[in-house]
Design an enzyme around this catalytic site. Structure first.
Site, PDB file in Angstrom:
ATOM      1  N   ASP A 150       0.867  -1.171   0.000  1.00  0.00           N
ATOM      2  CA  ASP A 150       0.000   0.000   0.000  1.00  0.00           C
ATOM      3  C   ASP A 150       0.912   1.232   0.000  1.00  0.00           C
ATOM      4  O   ASP A 150       2.107   1.140   0.305  1.00  0.00           O
ATOM      5  CB  ASP A 150      -0.882  -0.018   1.255  1.00  0.00           C
ATOM      6  CG  ASP A 150      -1.654   1.273   1.439  1.00  0.00           C
ATOM      7  OD1 ASP A 150      -2.392   1.656   0.516  1.00  0.00           O
ATOM      8  OD2 ASP A 150      -1.502   1.912   2.496  1.00  0.00           O
ATOM      9  N   ASP A 201      -0.252   5.183   0.806  1.00  0.00           N
ATOM     10  CA  ASP A 201      -0.536   6.218   1.807  1.00  0.00           C
ATOM     11  C   ASP A 201      -0.543   5.649   3.219  1.00  0.00           C
ATOM     12  O   ASP A 201      -1.323   4.750   3.535  1.00  0.00           O
ATOM     13  CB  ASP A 201      -1.887   6.870   1.517  1.00  0.00           C
ATOM     14  CG  ASP A 201      -1.904   7.610   0.190  1.00  0.00           C
ATOM     15  OD1 ASP A 201      -1.107   8.530   0.029  1.00  0.00           O
ATOM     16  OD2 ASP A 201      -2.721   7.242  -0.681  1.00  0.00           O
ATOM     17  N   THR A 244      -2.799   0.883  -4.356  1.00  0.00           N
ATOM     18  CA  THR A 244      -3.232   2.068  -3.623  1.00  0.00           C
ATOM     19  C   THR A 244      -4.629   2.513  -4.015  1.00  0.00           C
ATOM     20  O   THR A 244      -5.067   2.290  -5.156  1.00  0.00           O
ATOM     21  CB  THR A 244      -2.239   3.223  -3.854  1.00  0.00           C
ATOM     22  OG1 THR A 244      -2.723   4.417  -3.239  1.00  0.00           O
ATOM     23  CG2 THR A 244      -2.024   3.492  -5.347  1.00  0.00           C
ATOM     24  N   SER A 245      -5.321   3.162  -3.087  1.00  0.00           N
ATOM     25  CA  SER A 245      -6.630   3.736  -3.375  1.00  0.00           C
ATOM     26  C   SER A 245      -6.514   5.100  -4.050  1.00  0.00           C
ATOM     27  O   SER A 245      -7.506   5.645  -4.537  1.00  0.00           O
ATOM     28  CB  SER A 245      -7.439   3.888  -2.075  1.00  0.00           C
ATOM     29  OG  SER A 245      -7.735   2.627  -1.521  1.00  0.00           O
ATOM     30  N   LYS A 278     -10.552  -0.829  -2.573  1.00  0.00           N
ATOM     31  CA  LYS A 278     -10.505  -1.310  -1.191  1.00  0.00           C
ATOM     32  C   LYS A 278     -11.701  -0.750  -0.421  1.00  0.00           C
ATOM     33  O   LYS A 278     -12.071   0.393  -0.646  1.00  0.00           O
ATOM     34  CB  LYS A 278      -9.205  -0.859  -0.513  1.00  0.00           C
ATOM     35  CG  LYS A 278      -7.927  -1.321  -1.199  1.00  0.00           C
ATOM     36  CD  LYS A 278      -6.706  -0.689  -0.531  1.00  0.00           C
ATOM     37  CE  LYS A 278      -5.418  -0.990  -1.262  1.00  0.00           C
ATOM     38  NZ  LYS A 278      -4.246  -0.345  -0.623  1.00  0.00           N
ATOM     39  N   ASP A 326      -1.684  -0.425   6.184  1.00  0.00           N
ATOM     40  CA  ASP A 326      -1.761   0.352   7.425  1.00  0.00           C
ATOM     41  C   ASP A 326      -3.175   0.610   7.891  1.00  0.00           C
ATOM     42  O   ASP A 326      -3.388   0.986   9.045  1.00  0.00           O
ATOM     43  CB  ASP A 326      -1.055   1.700   7.248  1.00  0.00           C
ATOM     44  CG  ASP A 326      -1.894   2.680   6.442  1.00  0.00           C
ATOM     45  OD1 ASP A 326      -2.287   3.724   6.980  1.00  0.00           O
ATOM     46  OD2 ASP A 326      -2.188   2.378   5.264  1.00  0.00           O
TER      47      ASP A 326
END
Length: 217
Positions: A9, A11, A110-111, A142, A167
């Site tokens: 991931d 961020d 990643t989103s 996600k 995270d």
């Protein structure tokens, strides 16, 4: 034995960009004539842009506020902040370098949308990832498993032999549902113990040998 791939991931996991998002969202709230609550901001962590904007409007009590202008404003503001350089999370740079040195395939999952990820990659290094899966490149972001399933498929490896590094609750849920083993290092939010998820307070000291042990537990 080593992971078939490590799926990172971005961020809050590799870089401390959640603080950047928080700053930009707070500024957007002022621009909209309100103040974003801490509760709403934390609820946005790890979610898609669409979900975040819905939470934003609900929190400010502006259900009919047009989404597109806010997305455009927020994207441009975050892009400018990303361009100033991002701060690595503790141990993240060293772990990524060690995984690459070990010849293990890597993916960034990643989103965040592609246009902002391209700016972040100037800090992260595009050569550090064999594939990049962004939030605006999947139909179901996600916490749906699609992003991680997609990354493993693009790498041509079984997801069950991969380790995902996350995270947030949303990201952890996505990786677990996909079938990956998960190393979770909380940043903005606390994480509850979940089967198949190994919790640590930092990535400092984590290396490919440690990641391999997650496949055997």
């Amino acid at each position: 034995m080593k992971p078939a791939a490590v799926l990172f991931d971005m961020d809050g996991t590799l870089v401390d960009s959640e603080r950047v998002w928080g700053l930009a969202l707070a500024e957007l709230a002022v621009h909209a004539g309100g103040v974003l609550s801490d509760r709403a901001r934390l609820a946005m962590v790890g979610t898609s842009m669409g979900t975040s904007m819905q939470l934003f409007r609900d929190d400010l009590g502006l259900p009919d506020r047009p989404e597109e202008p806010d997305v455009r404003w927020l994207t441009e503001r975050v892009r400018a902040l990303f361009a100033e350089g991002l701060v690595w999370r503790p141990g993240a740079m060293e772990l990524l370098a060690a995984v690459r040195a070990a010849g293990i395939p890597t993916a960034l999952v990643t989103s965040t949308g592609r246009s902002l990820v391209e700016v972040a990659l100037k800090t992260l290094g595009p050569a550090n990832f064999d594939v990049v899966v962004c939030g605006d490149e999947v139909q179901r972001p996600k916490p749906d498993p699609e992003p991680y399933v997609t990354a493993a498929a693009l790498l041509g490896v079984p997801i069950t032999a991969c380790v995902a590094v996350e995270d947030s609750p949303s990201g952890v849920a996505s990786a677990v549902a996909a079938g990956a083993r998960v190393l979770a290092v909380p940043a903005e939010l606390e994480l509850a113990p979940v089967d198949g998820v190994h919790l640590r307070t930092t990535l400092t000291g984590v290396d490919p040998v440690f990641l391999a042990t997650l496949l055997t537990v």
